[in-house]
Design an enzyme around this catalytic site. Structure first.
Site, short mmCIF file in Angstrom:
data_model
loop_
_atom_site.label_atom_id
_atom_site.label_comp_id
_atom_site.label_asym_id
_atom_site.label_seq_id
_atom_site.Cartn_x
_atom_site.Cartn_y
_atom_site.Cartn_z
N HIS A 77 -42.69 -12.51 -6.35
CA HIS A 77 -43.90 -13.27 -6.61
C HIS A 77 -45.09 -12.61 -5.90
O HIS A 77 -44.93 -11.99 -4.84
CB HIS A 77 -43.75 -14.70 -6.11
CG HIS A 77 -42.71 -15.49 -6.86
ND1 HIS A 77 -42.58 -16.84 -6.73
CD2 HIS A 77 -41.77 -15.12 -7.75
CE1 HIS A 77 -41.61 -17.28 -7.51
NE2 HIS A 77 -41.09 -16.24 -8.13
N GLU A 121 -47.42 -13.86 -4.13
CA GLU A 121 -47.64 -14.35 -2.76
C GLU A 121 -46.75 -13.61 -1.77
O GLU A 121 -47.22 -13.17 -0.71
CB GLU A 121 -47.36 -15.85 -2.66
CG GLU A 121 -48.25 -16.72 -3.52
CD GLU A 121 -47.67 -17.01 -4.90
OE1 GLU A 121 -48.08 -18.01 -5.51
OE2 GLU A 121 -46.79 -16.25 -5.38
N CYS A 178 -44.97 -21.67 -5.27
CA CYS A 178 -43.71 -22.39 -5.49
C CYS A 178 -43.04 -22.65 -4.14
O CYS A 178 -43.52 -22.21 -3.09
CB CYS A 178 -42.80 -21.57 -6.41
SG CYS A 178 -42.15 -20.08 -5.61
N CYS A 214 -42.19 -19.40 -2.20
CA CYS A 214 -43.37 -18.83 -1.55
C CYS A 214 -43.87 -19.73 -0.41
O CYS A 214 -44.34 -19.24 0.61
CB CYS A 214 -44.47 -18.60 -2.57
SG CYS A 214 -44.02 -17.36 -3.80
#
Length: 146
Positions: A52, A54, A82, A85
């Site tokens: 991801h 992040e 999410c 993260c």
């Protein structure tokens, strides 16, 4: 240009480079707005569901600050982080998270319960700044995939 507008401008540039990727882009900036790191999702490209934006931006920032915490930084990201993260955000002690598209109920950092926040002893200030054009990018991407 303010912090959010700078992010949105860079998001648009990065979006044009990643046509087949989930349109999530993240930045780590200092509290005075200096860009430390940025990353676009690479989930589709790597076929790794943990890549991801992040997480990637946090990893880059940690290597640059040569430490384990980002307590003097801000995370700006297209989509509400999410739970995966969120765990990374909490562990590196980011004090603030700004996002432009909310996650589905129960799937984002804002879904943490008061009890779990208390147990973690750290929780960032989370700010949603709705921007419809970013939401449209996510809707379009997933419409094509499904």
């Amino acid at each position: 240009m303010d912090l959010y507008e700078s992010f949105l401008k860079r998001y648009k540039v990065e979006l044009s480079k990643f046509h087949n990727e989930i349109p999530s882009y993240s930045e780590i900036v200092t509290k005075d707005g200096n860009l430390v790191s940025s990353s676009f999702n690479s989930v589709e490209q790597t076929l790794n569901p943990t890549k991801h934006s992040e997480i990637l931006a946090i990893e880059k920032a940690l290597s640059l600050v040569n430490g384990r915490y980002l307590a003097d930084h801000i995370l700006l990201t297209a989509l509400e982080p999410c739970l995966l993260c969120a765990g990374a955000i909490l562990r590196v002690k980011l004090p603030e998270v700004v996002y432009f598209v909310p996650a589905k109920p129960g799937e984002g950092i804002s879904s943490y319960t008061t009890e779990s926040i208390y147990l973690l002893n750290h929780f960032p200030k989370c700010t949603l700044i709705p921007k419809s054009h970013i939401k449209f990018e996510f809707l379009s991407f997933f419409k094509e995939k499904r």
